[in-house]
Write a protein that holds these residues in place. Structure first.
Motif: not given
Length: 431
Positions: A160-162, A185-189, A195-196, A276-278
């Motif tokens: 997980l990259y963040y 992802a919902k609140t900070v992005a 995008d989250g 975030f990225l997988r």
């Protein structure tokens, strides 16, 4: 999957997963070739190694060293198209015809069971190779029917990259659970116009990996007993697929992610579009480059799961010997050479691919140079192979199609799991 640069370009972690080699002087149609273990004194001579495209070019240098030392067993490198699906199709066509063109195959770890069950690759003598020095889970990807049919060469596990800069600004730690990932992802992005979360959700091998990761992390499986029994009809599968489908429905997974493979998702993160990225380890190197908008601004942690770190999916490639090769003794020596510690270090330092030797991950000099190694080691040790099946390609296509329909909101997760159970049962019955 495939090798991906630094694990590939999406499986040189995900795109060069394939490979092999061919014996220029192999005997065609040797009826005994499919029954004897590689390395049993069956023959020496020149070899051909077939692989998905070597994006970093390191493999030619590794083989040049071999060729200087063993000119009578020279290896010719054949590079097939970069995409995993195309490489598998070409290899399967050649092997199904009984061709001895390729002596050694570097195959996606997920294909080992299929190729072994078909009799296309020769079993190996495990005592000949340093498998006790490998990270333990990777050896399971190379076995079928209780025997070693390939040799782990490159491994891989999702990370997980963040955006560390953003989470630090918000006073937030990187997520360890799905709930934390979803909340951030919902609140900070949205606060930062991002995008989250995204993975690889186009219907191809990468979607299968993402789906298997989600289901395994929830405690489920797709198949058991090496593909003989279907186990996907479970609450865990509904939870795992439901997590991804909910993300698309609620918008913290962008709909554009349904078009992403490794490189598309990597570019979205590197261009500063995702929180975030997988993805695979190769992203660490490219996202740190001078042309990256997130260089110095991101971190990497193990993938989250429902209650803690995920049960990821092992990627990478295994080396196998064509059952029709007339030069199995030379082929086995090449496998030993490519999995030696010396070459495994070059796999990392020159090929930017995750090696299978365990000691490399705790070498202080390597960790200083590649700071993500401890995280990657943790992820590999917690990961599992993709579903083993003699009909893996059919399983793979079924998983892709059904899970994609769930992400695209065409069916509910419950409907998707029920349909997938029916399709996998039909595949098992045909087998």
């Amino acid at each position: 999957m495939r090798w991906t640069r630094a694990a590939g370009r999406g499986l040189l972690a995900a795109a060069l997963i394939l490979m092999g080699y061919t014996g220029a002087g192999a005997r065609a149609g040797d009826p005994a070739a499919g029954t004897s273990g590689a390395g049993s004194g069956e023959g020496r001579g020149p070899l051909t190694l077939v692989t998905g495209g070597d994006l970093t070019g390191y493999l030619r240098g590794v083989l040049d060293d071999w060729n200087r030392e063993r000119p009578a067993e020279k290896v010719t490198l054949v590079e097939l198209p970069e995409g995993a699906d195309e490489v598998r199709a070409q290899l399967a066509t050649s092997l199904r015809s009984g061709s001895d063109r390729y002596d050694v195959l570097n195959i996606d770890v997920a294909w080992t069971s299929e190729f072994a069950a078909a009799g296309w690759i020769a079993p190996l003598d495990s005592d000949r190779f340093p498998i006790k020095r490998f990270l333990s889970p990777v050896v399971d990807t190379a076995t079928f029917g209780g025997r070693l049919h390939a040799l782990p060469y490159v491994t891989n596990a999702g990370l997980l990259y963040y955006r560390k800069d953003i989470l630090d600004r918000e006073g937030k730690a990187p997520p360890r659970t799905w709930a934390e990932l979803e909340r951030l992802a919902k609140t900070v992005a949205p606060k930062y116009g991002l995008d989250g979360y995204a993975g690889q959700f186009l219907p191809y091998e990468g979607l299968t990996v993402n789906a298997v990761e989600a289901v395994q992390s929830a405690g489920g499986t797709f198949l058991a007993d090496e593909g003989a029994r279907v186990t996907v009809d479970s609450r865990a599968a509904r939870v795992g697929i439901g997590f991804l489908a909910r993300g698309v429905r609620e918008g913290w997974i962008p709909k554009e992610a349904l078009t992403y493979k490794e490189e598309e998702s990597r570019r979205a993160f590197q261009d500063g579009k995702l929180l975030f990225l997988r993805n695979w380890p190769y992203v660490h190197g490219t996202a740190s480059g001078s042309d990256s908008k997130v260089a110095g601004k991101f971190g990497v942690v193990p993938l989250p799961g429902p209650d803690g770190p995920a049960a990821g999916v092992l990627g990478g490639s295994n080396l196998a010997v064509n059952a029709r090769s007339g030069h199995k003794e030379s082929a086995a020596d090449l496998l030993a050479y490519l999995t030696s510690e010396r070459v495994q270090r070059r796999v990392l330092t020159e090929g930017a691919l995750p090696p299978v030797w365990a000691d490399i991950y705790t070498d202080p000099a390597m960790v200083r140079r590649y700071p993500y190694l401890p995280t990657l080691r943790e992820s590999v040790l917690a990961a599992q192979p993709r579903p083993k099946s003699p009909r893996y390609e059919q399983v793979n296509l079924a998983v892709q199609a059904v899970v994609y329909d769930a992400l695209a909101q065409r069916v509910t997760p419950e409907q998707a799991v029920a349909r997938l159970a029916r399709e996998l049962e039909a595949i098992v019955r045909r087998g």
